[in-house]
Motif scaffolding. Structure first.
Motif, PDB file in Angstrom:
ATOM      1  N   GLU A  33      -4.246  -7.119 -18.265  1.00 22.09           N
ATOM      2  CA  GLU A  33      -4.119  -5.821 -18.925  1.00 22.09           C
ATOM      3  C   GLU A  33      -4.194  -4.684 -17.905  1.00 22.09           C
ATOM      4  O   GLU A  33      -3.381  -3.756 -17.933  1.00 22.09           O
ATOM      5  N   ALA A  34      -5.150  -4.747 -17.012  1.00 24.48           N
ATOM      6  CA  ALA A  34      -5.312  -3.693 -16.007  1.00 24.48           C
ATOM      7  C   ALA A  34      -4.102  -3.630 -15.074  1.00 24.48           C
ATOM      8  O   ALA A  34      -3.577  -2.541 -14.796  1.00 24.48           O
ATOM      9  N   LEU A  35      -3.651  -4.774 -14.596  1.00 30.82           N
ATOM     10  CA  LEU A  35      -2.525  -4.797 -13.664  1.00 30.82           C
ATOM     11  C   LEU A  35      -1.203  -4.438 -14.339  1.00 30.82           C
ATOM     12  O   LEU A  35      -0.238  -4.073 -13.662  1.00 30.82           O
ATOM     13  N   SER A  36      -1.160  -4.521 -15.645  1.00 34.23           N
ATOM     14  CA  SER A  36       0.057  -4.175 -16.393  1.00 34.23           C
ATOM     15  C   SER A  36       0.107  -2.697 -16.761  1.00 34.23           C
ATOM     16  O   SER A  36       1.143  -2.207 -17.219  1.00 34.23           O
ATOM     17  N   ASP A  37      -0.993  -1.989 -16.565  1.00 34.41           N
ATOM     18  CA  ASP A  37      -1.071  -0.565 -16.904  1.00 34.41           C
ATOM     19  C   ASP A  37      -0.595   0.264 -15.715  1.00 34.41           C
ATOM     20  O   ASP A  37      -1.360   0.535 -14.784  1.00 34.41           O
ATOM     21  N   GLU A  38       0.659   0.674 -15.769  1.00 36.51           N
ATOM     22  CA  GLU A  38       1.266   1.425 -14.661  1.00 36.51           C
ATOM     23  C   GLU A  38       0.592   2.768 -14.409  1.00 36.51           C
ATOM     24  O   GLU A  38       0.718   3.329 -13.329  1.00 36.51           O
ATOM     25  N   LYS A  39      -0.129   3.298 -15.395  1.00 40.29           N
ATOM     26  CA  LYS A  39      -0.784   4.598 -15.242  1.00 40.29           C
ATOM     27  C   LYS A  39      -2.185   4.491 -14.654  1.00 40.29           C
ATOM     28  O   LYS A  39      -2.760   5.485 -14.233  1.00 40.29           O
ATOM     29  N   ASP A  40      -2.740   3.279 -14.624  1.00 35.85           N
ATOM     30  CA  ASP A  40      -4.085   3.072 -14.102  1.00 35.85           C
ATOM     31  C   ASP A  40      -4.104   3.337 -12.594  1.00 35.85           C
ATOM     32  O   ASP A  40      -3.288   2.775 -11.861  1.00 35.85           O
ATOM     33  N   PRO A  41      -5.016   4.187 -12.121  1.00 36.34           N
ATOM     34  CA  PRO A  41      -5.072   4.507 -10.685  1.00 36.34           C
ATOM     35  C   PRO A  41      -5.255   3.279  -9.783  1.00 36.34           C
ATOM     36  O   PRO A  41      -4.650   3.212  -8.709  1.00 36.34           O
ATOM     37  N   SER A  42      -6.060   2.315 -10.209  1.00 40.78           N
ATOM     38  CA  SER A  42      -6.256   1.132  -9.367  1.00 40.78           C
ATOM     39  C   SER A  42      -4.997   0.267  -9.322  1.00 40.78           C
ATOM     40  O   SER A  42      -4.696  -0.337  -8.294  1.00 40.78           O
ATOM     41  N   THR A  43      -4.251   0.243 -10.420  1.00 41.23           N
ATOM     42  CA  THR A  43      -2.989  -0.498 -10.433  1.00 41.23           C
ATOM     43  C   THR A  43      -1.974   0.194  -9.538  1.00 41.23           C
ATOM     44  O   THR A  43      -1.256  -0.462  -8.769  1.00 41.23           O
ATOM     45  N   LYS A  44      -1.922   1.517  -9.600  1.00 40.87           N
ATOM     46  CA  LYS A  44      -1.028   2.271  -8.720  1.00 40.87           C
ATOM     47  C   LYS A  44      -1.345   1.986  -7.258  1.00 40.87           C
ATOM     48  O   LYS A  44      -0.440   1.773  -6.445  1.00 40.87           O
ATOM     49  N   ALA A  45      -2.629   1.965  -6.919  1.00 38.33           N
ATOM     50  CA  ALA A  45      -3.039   1.698  -5.538  1.00 38.33           C
ATOM     51  C   ALA A  45      -2.676   0.267  -5.133  1.00 38.33           C
ATOM     52  O   ALA A  45      -2.213   0.032  -4.011  1.00 38.33           O
ATOM     53  N   PHE A  46      -2.876  -0.683  -6.053  1.00 36.45           N
ATOM     54  CA  PHE A  46      -2.538  -2.082  -5.774  1.00 36.45           C
ATOM     55  C   PHE A  46      -1.050  -2.213  -5.480  1.00 36.45           C
ATOM     56  O   PHE A  46      -0.653  -2.837  -4.489  1.00 36.45           O
ATOM     57  N   VAL A  47      -0.216  -1.628  -6.352  1.00 34.51           N
ATOM     58  CA  VAL A  47       1.236  -1.717  -6.178  1.00 34.51           C
ATOM     59  C   VAL A  47       1.674  -1.009  -4.901  1.00 34.51           C
ATOM     60  O   VAL A  47       2.537  -1.508  -4.175  1.00 34.51           O
ATOM     61  N   LYS A  48       1.067   0.116  -4.605  1.00 37.02           N
ATOM     62  CA  LYS A  48       1.415   0.841  -3.379  1.00 37.02           C
ATOM     63  C   LYS A  48       1.088   0.006  -2.141  1.00 37.02           C
ATOM     64  O   LYS A  48       1.829  -0.011  -1.174  1.00 37.02           O
ATOM     65  N   THR A  49      -0.029  -0.699  -2.189  1.00 36.22           N
ATOM     66  CA  THR A  49      -0.465  -1.496  -1.047  1.00 36.22           C
ATOM     67  C   THR A  49       0.300  -2.811  -0.921  1.00 36.22           C
ATOM     68  O   THR A  49       0.736  -3.176   0.173  1.00 36.22           O
ATOM     69  N   TYR A  50       0.468  -3.520  -2.044  1.00 32.45           N
ATOM     70  CA  TYR A  50       1.009  -4.882  -1.993  1.00 32.45           C
ATOM     71  C   TYR A  50       2.412  -5.042  -2.557  1.00 32.45           C
ATOM     72  O   TYR A  50       3.052  -6.062  -2.326  1.00 32.45           O
ATOM     73  N   GLY A  51       2.873  -4.074  -3.342  1.00 27.96           N
ATOM     74  CA  GLY A  51       4.213  -4.146  -3.910  1.00 27.96           C
ATOM     75  C   GLY A  51       4.220  -4.715  -5.320  1.00 27.96           C
ATOM     76  O   GLY A  51       3.298  -5.421  -5.737  1.00 27.96           O
ATOM     77  N   VAL A  52       5.301  -4.403  -6.034  1.00 27.71           N
ATOM     78  CA  VAL A  52       5.447  -4.831  -7.420  1.00 27.71           C
ATOM     79  C   VAL A  52       5.584  -6.348  -7.529  1.00 27.71           C
ATOM     80  O   VAL A  52       4.987  -6.966  -8.410  1.00 27.71           O
ATOM     81  N   SER A  53       6.348  -6.964  -6.647  1.00 30.02           N
ATOM     82  CA  SER A  53       6.554  -8.412  -6.756  1.00 30.02           C
ATOM     83  C   SER A  53       5.248  -9.177  -6.558  1.00 30.02           C
ATOM     84  O   SER A  53       5.002 -10.178  -7.239  1.00 30.02           O
TER      85      SER A  53
END
Length: 69
Positions: A33-53
């Protein structure tokens, strides 16, 4: 922790043995749920660091844990 994993087994080992996490279905659903929430700041940081794939692969592995339980 390593940002890329060669396999589900390696990822799971890192999560349970190295990080000491208990991968029960409830925890896995929370992480999905957290990783699927594109608006969540921690998810944004995760995607920025590691990428969407990479994020998508991690979500699939959390789903696999649930399926195996």
């Amino acid at each position: 922790m390593n940002s890329t994993y060669e396999s589900y087994a390696q990822w799971r080992s890192m999560m349970t043995e190295t990080a000491g996490l208990r991968l029960d279905p409830s925890y896995c659903r929370e992480r999905i749920e957290a990783l699927s929430d594109e608006k969540d700041p921690s998810t944004k940081a995760f995607v920025k660091t590691y990428g969407v794939s990479h994020r998508d692969q991690i979500v699939r592995w959390f789903q696999q844990v649930i399926e195996e339980s």
